[in-house]
Write a protein that holds these residues in place. Structure first.
Motif, PDB file in Angstrom:
ATOM      1  N   VAL A  62       0.730  -1.284  -0.272  1.00 26.25           N
ATOM      2  CA  VAL A  62      -0.125  -0.058   0.031  1.00 26.25           C
ATOM      3  C   VAL A  62       0.499   1.323  -0.002  1.00 26.25           C
ATOM      4  CG1 VAL A  62      -1.559   1.133   1.089  1.00 26.25           C
ATOM      5  CG2 VAL A  62      -2.340  -1.438   1.333  1.00 26.25           C
ATOM      6  N   ALA A  63       2.356   1.512   1.075  1.00 23.91           N
ATOM      7  CA  ALA A  63       2.999   2.632   0.924  1.00 23.91           C
ATOM      8  C   ALA A  63       3.019   2.799  -0.188  1.00 23.91           C
ATOM      9  CB  ALA A  63       4.231   2.296   1.582  1.00 23.91           C
ATOM     10  N   ALA A  64       3.734   1.299  -0.894  1.00 18.47           N
ATOM     11  CA  ALA A  64       4.823   1.040  -2.577  1.00 18.47           C
ATOM     12  C   ALA A  64       2.947   2.119  -3.829  1.00 18.47           C
ATOM     13  CB  ALA A  64       4.760   0.859  -3.450  1.00 18.47           C
ATOM     14  N   TYR A  65       2.577   1.738  -3.211  1.00 19.41           N
ATOM     15  CA  TYR A  65       1.411   2.539  -4.189  1.00 19.41           C
ATOM     16  C   TYR A  65       1.340   4.034  -3.541  1.00 19.41           C
ATOM     17  CZ  TYR A  65      -0.971  -1.833  -6.480  1.00 19.41           C
ATOM     18  OH  TYR A  65      -1.128  -2.445  -6.824  1.00 19.41           O
ATOM     19  N   TYR A  66       1.372   4.444  -2.566  1.00 19.83           N
ATOM     20  CA  TYR A  66       0.484   5.913  -1.967  1.00 19.83           C
ATOM     21  C   TYR A  66       2.013   6.875  -2.714  1.00 19.83           C
ATOM     22  CZ  TYR A  66       0.673   9.615   0.383  1.00 19.83           C
ATOM     23  OH  TYR A  66       0.185  10.534   1.910  1.00 19.83           O
ATOM     24  N   GLY A  67       3.401   6.168  -2.307  1.00 24.43           N
ATOM     25  CA  GLY A  67       4.728   6.812  -2.844  1.00 24.43           C
ATOM     26  C   GLY A  67       4.739   7.077  -4.314  1.00 24.43           C
ATOM     27  N   ALA A  68       4.428   6.300  -5.506  1.00 15.08           N
ATOM     28  CA  ALA A  68       4.747   6.337  -6.483  1.00 15.08           C
ATOM     29  C   ALA A  68       4.291   7.640  -7.196  1.00 15.08           C
ATOM     30  CB  ALA A  68       4.517   5.006  -7.174  1.00 15.08           C
ATOM     31  N   ASN A  69       4.737   8.354  -8.034  1.00 16.49           N
ATOM     32  CA  ASN A  69       4.265   9.361  -8.448  1.00 16.49           C
ATOM     33  C   ASN A  69       3.699   8.780 -10.035  1.00 16.49           C
ATOM     34  OD1 ASN A  69       3.357  12.422  -8.666  1.00 16.49           O
ATOM     35  ND2 ASN A  69       5.435  12.881  -8.823  1.00 16.49           N
ATOM     36  N   SER A  70       3.115   8.316 -10.313  1.00 15.65           N
ATOM     37  CA  SER A  70       2.585   7.807 -11.337  1.00 15.65           C
ATOM     38  C   SER A  70       2.139   6.433 -11.158  1.00 15.65           C
ATOM     39  CB  SER A  70       3.914   7.593 -12.253  1.00 15.65           C
ATOM     40  OG  SER A  70       4.720   6.130 -12.187  1.00 15.65           O
ATOM     41  N   LEU A  71       0.863   5.818 -12.045  1.00 17.21           N
ATOM     42  CA  LEU A  71       0.277   4.679 -11.987  1.00 17.21           C
ATOM     43  C   LEU A  71       1.667   3.284 -11.876  1.00 17.21           C
ATOM     44  CD1 LEU A  71      -3.111   5.455 -14.102  1.00 17.21           C
ATOM     45  CD2 LEU A  71      -2.632   5.199 -11.449  1.00 17.21           C
ATOM     46  N   ILE A  72       1.215   2.769 -11.070  1.00 17.16           N
ATOM     47  CA  ILE A  72       2.103   1.135 -10.881  1.00 17.16           C
ATOM     48  C   ILE A  72       1.148   0.196 -11.182  1.00 17.16           C
ATOM     49  CG2 ILE A  72       4.332   3.177 -10.057  1.00 17.16           C
ATOM     50  CD1 ILE A  72       3.613   0.564  -7.110  1.00 17.16           C
ATOM     51  N   SER A  73       2.006  -0.712 -11.356  1.00 17.55           N
ATOM     52  CA  SER A  73       1.794  -1.995 -11.686  1.00 17.55           C
ATOM     53  C   SER A  73       1.705  -2.430 -10.126  1.00 17.55           C
ATOM     54  CB  SER A  73       1.851  -2.723 -12.355  1.00 17.55           C
ATOM     55  OG  SER A  73       3.453  -3.342 -12.237  1.00 17.55           O
ATOM     56  N   ARG A  74       0.621  -3.849 -10.168  1.00 20.06           N
ATOM     57  CA  ARG A  74       0.664  -4.442  -8.931  1.00 20.06           C
ATOM     58  C   ARG A  74       2.047  -4.626  -9.207  1.00 20.06           C
ATOM     59  NH1 ARG A  74      -2.758  -8.192  -5.361  1.00 20.06           N
ATOM     60  NH2 ARG A  74      -2.142  -9.284  -4.861  1.00 20.06           N
ATOM     61  N   LYS A  87      10.105  -2.193  12.297  1.00 17.18           N
ATOM     62  CA  LYS A  87      10.854  -2.799  11.950  1.00 17.18           C
ATOM     63  C   LYS A  87       9.305  -2.330  10.074  1.00 17.18           C
ATOM     64  CE  LYS A  87      14.158  -5.907  13.106  1.00 17.18           C
ATOM     65  NZ  LYS A  87      14.266  -7.267  12.615  1.00 17.18           N
ATOM     66  N   LEU A  88       8.258  -2.707  10.585  1.00 13.65           N
ATOM     67  CA  LEU A  88       6.795  -2.319   9.298  1.00 13.65           C
ATOM     68  C   LEU A  88       7.813  -1.055   9.182  1.00 13.65           C
ATOM     69  CD1 LEU A  88       4.994  -3.987   7.674  1.00 13.65           C
ATOM     70  CD2 LEU A  88       3.703  -3.353   9.814  1.00 13.65           C
ATOM     71  N   GLU A  89       7.186   0.015  10.311  1.00 13.96           N
ATOM     72  CA  GLU A  89       7.075   1.199   9.932  1.00 13.96           C
ATOM     73  C   GLU A  89       8.371   1.732   9.031  1.00 13.96           C
ATOM     74  OE1 GLU A  89       4.822   5.219  10.813  1.00 13.96           O
ATOM     75  OE2 GLU A  89       3.798   2.757  11.054  1.00 13.96           O
ATOM     76  N   LEU A  90       9.312   1.351   9.395  1.00 18.09           N
ATOM     77  CA  LEU A  90      10.195   1.623   8.316  1.00 18.09           C
ATOM     78  C   LEU A  90      10.124   1.205   6.393  1.00 18.09           C
ATOM     79  CD1 LEU A  90      13.442   3.047   8.036  1.00 18.09           C
ATOM     80  CD2 LEU A  90      14.276   0.882   9.026  1.00 18.09           C
ATOM     81  N   ALA A  91       9.855  -0.328   6.720  1.00 19.13           N
ATOM     82  CA  ALA A  91       9.686  -1.189   5.594  1.00 19.13           C
ATOM     83  C   ALA A  91       7.865   0.184   4.940  1.00 19.13           C
ATOM     84  CB  ALA A  91       9.383  -1.919   5.562  1.00 19.13           C
ATOM     85  N   ARG A  92       7.203   0.612   5.033  1.00 16.77           N
ATOM     86  CA  ARG A  92       6.492   1.217   4.835  1.00 16.77           C
ATOM     87  C   ARG A  92       6.974   2.536   3.946  1.00 16.77           C
ATOM     88  NH1 ARG A  92       0.927   1.394   7.316  1.00 16.77           N
ATOM     89  NH2 ARG A  92       1.432   2.520   9.607  1.00 16.77           N
ATOM     90  N   ALA A  93       7.692   3.458   4.942  1.00 16.40           N
ATOM     91  CA  ALA A  93       8.953   4.448   4.579  1.00 16.40           C
ATOM     92  C   ALA A  93       9.322   4.346   3.279  1.00 16.40           C
ATOM     93  CB  ALA A  93       9.544   4.832   5.618  1.00 16.40           C
ATOM     94  N   LEU A  94      10.208   3.187   4.192  1.00 13.28           N
ATOM     95  CA  LEU A  94      10.835   2.574   1.895  1.00 13.28           C
ATOM     96  C   LEU A  94      10.252   2.657   1.108  1.00 13.28           C
ATOM     97  CD1 LEU A  94      13.951   0.545   4.552  1.00 13.28           C
ATOM     98  CD2 LEU A  94      14.022   2.918   3.837  1.00 13.28           C
ATOM     99  N   ALA A  95       8.894   1.681   1.194  1.00 13.70           N
ATOM    100  CA  ALA A  95       8.357   1.183  -0.073  1.00 13.70           C
ATOM    101  C   ALA A  95       7.757   2.765  -1.025  1.00 13.70           C
ATOM    102  CB  ALA A  95       7.024   0.621   0.230  1.00 13.70           C
ATOM    103  N   THR A  96       7.874   3.545  -0.362  1.00  8.96           N
ATOM    104  CA  THR A  96       8.158   4.952  -0.918  1.00  8.96           C
ATOM    105  C   THR A  96       9.059   5.460  -2.333  1.00  8.96           C
ATOM    106  OG1 THR A  96       8.280   6.393   0.527  1.00  8.96           O
ATOM    107  CG2 THR A  96       6.452   5.502   0.938  1.00  8.96           C
ATOM    108  N   GLN A  97       9.932   4.586  -1.668  1.00  9.63           N
ATOM    109  CA  GLN A  97      11.397   4.942  -2.603  1.00  9.63           C
ATOM    110  C   GLN A  97      11.897   6.759  -2.436  1.00  9.63           C
ATOM    111  OE1 GLN A  97      12.712   2.484  -5.618  1.00  9.63           O
ATOM    112  NE2 GLN A  97      11.250   1.335  -3.823  1.00  9.63           N
ATOM    113  N   PRO A  98      12.142   7.129  -1.373  1.00  6.70           N
ATOM    114  CA  PRO A  98      12.475   8.264  -0.858  1.00  6.70           C
ATOM    115  C   PRO A  98      14.172   8.105  -0.749  1.00  6.70           C
ATOM    116  CG  PRO A  98      12.536   6.342   1.353  1.00  6.70           C
ATOM    117  CD  PRO A  98      11.728   5.688   0.321  1.00  6.70           C
ATOM    118  N   ARG A  99      14.202  10.300  -1.112  1.00  6.55           N
ATOM    119  CA  ARG A  99      15.884   9.748  -0.877  1.00  6.55           C
ATOM    120  C   ARG A  99      16.325  10.498   0.218  1.00  6.55           C
ATOM    121  NH1 ARG A  99      16.158  14.807  -3.635  1.00  6.55           N
ATOM    122  NH2 ARG A  99      19.385  13.790  -4.052  1.00  6.55           N
TER     123      ARG A  99
END
Length: 263
Positions: A99-111, A145-157
């Protein structure tokens, strides 16, 4: 990478953050420390877009981000964790991160791409990526760790890590600190880390900025900050000698990252 200038936040007649300023270089781990009520979390909320500044500026890569929404800030490459994890309890661990990966992407991404990013984040945080693992099976360390993983899934710099060690035992603290170092080394992610466990934080960060009553009272290398009389007076107190010894042990070792060139 990040320039904070005269950043101010007022709540009515109370000034929580009072014209603070600091710079952050790409690839650094910066410790943002200070006693309770010093303005650390407010500063995080201002950078992450949860609060609008009353004054000053926050510039990321030459672009003003102060006052932008959390969604806009996330899409610009900044993610944060929270002191108290609040996962989606009805979703699996993998689904939470996807869910975080979907949210963080500034474009549509596939499942499949969302799942790939989730699995990568889980690997970085050493959590299982089995689709059937439930959140309820995670202990305090696992939830952090899960909190950190969710943040990382948004592909942050830039990652804003807010008290990642709270509620952990000594071994778990060391593992979490090593994890942040690994994330910087493996992914090149810049980190600002708010933490109260000074002995652990000082072993990892390259520099520290110290807040008290919403103002910057010191900044510099961990060794210099740990010996600063004002920091000892208002924050370190009776723990100062222990922390200074721990920082000295770090300096005698072989630090990695940007700080290695100056320590």
């Amino acid at each position: 990478m990040l320039q904070v200038r005269d950043l101010t936040k007022r709540f009515g007649g109370f000034t929580a953050v009072d014209r603070i300023g600091f710079d952050l270089d790409e690839g650094e781990i910066l410790g943002l420390i200070g006693p309770n009520g010093s303005g650390k979390s407010t500063t995080f909320n201002l950078i992450a877009g949860a609060l609008t500044p009353s004054g000053g500026s926050i510039v990321l890569d030459g672009r003003e981000i102060g006052g932008k929404s959390p969604t806009e800030v996330c899409h610009m490459g900044i993610a944060r964790t929270y002191q108290i994890p609040r996962p989606f309890r009805k979703l699996t661990v993998l689904e939470n991160v996807a869910v975080a990966a979907y949210y963080g992407a500034n474009s549509l991404i596939s499942r499949s791409e969302a799942w790939r990013r989730a699995e990568e984040a889980l690997a970085l945080t050493r959590l299982p990526n089995d689709p059937g693992v439930r959140v309820d099976g995670l202990g305090a360390a696992g939830l952090k760790k899960l909190e950190l993983a969710r943040a990382l899934a948004t592909q942050p710099r830039l990652l804003l890590a807010d008290e990642s060690l709270g509620g952990l035992d000594e071994q778990e603290m060391d593992q979490a600190a090593d994890m942040l170092s690994d994330i910087r080394r493996e992914k090149g992610i810049t980190i600002i880390w708010v933490e109260h466990i000074m002995g652990v934080l000082m072993r990892v960060v390259d520099r520290c900025v110290v807040l008290d009553h919403g103002e910057v009272i010191a900044s510099g290398l961990p060794h210099d900050v740990a010996h600063d009389p004002k920091v000892v007076e208002v924050y370190l107190g009776s723990d100062a000698e222990t922390i200074q010894t721990q920082v000295a042990g770090r300096r005698a070792g072989s630090p990695t990252g940007p700080e290695a060139a100056v320590c």
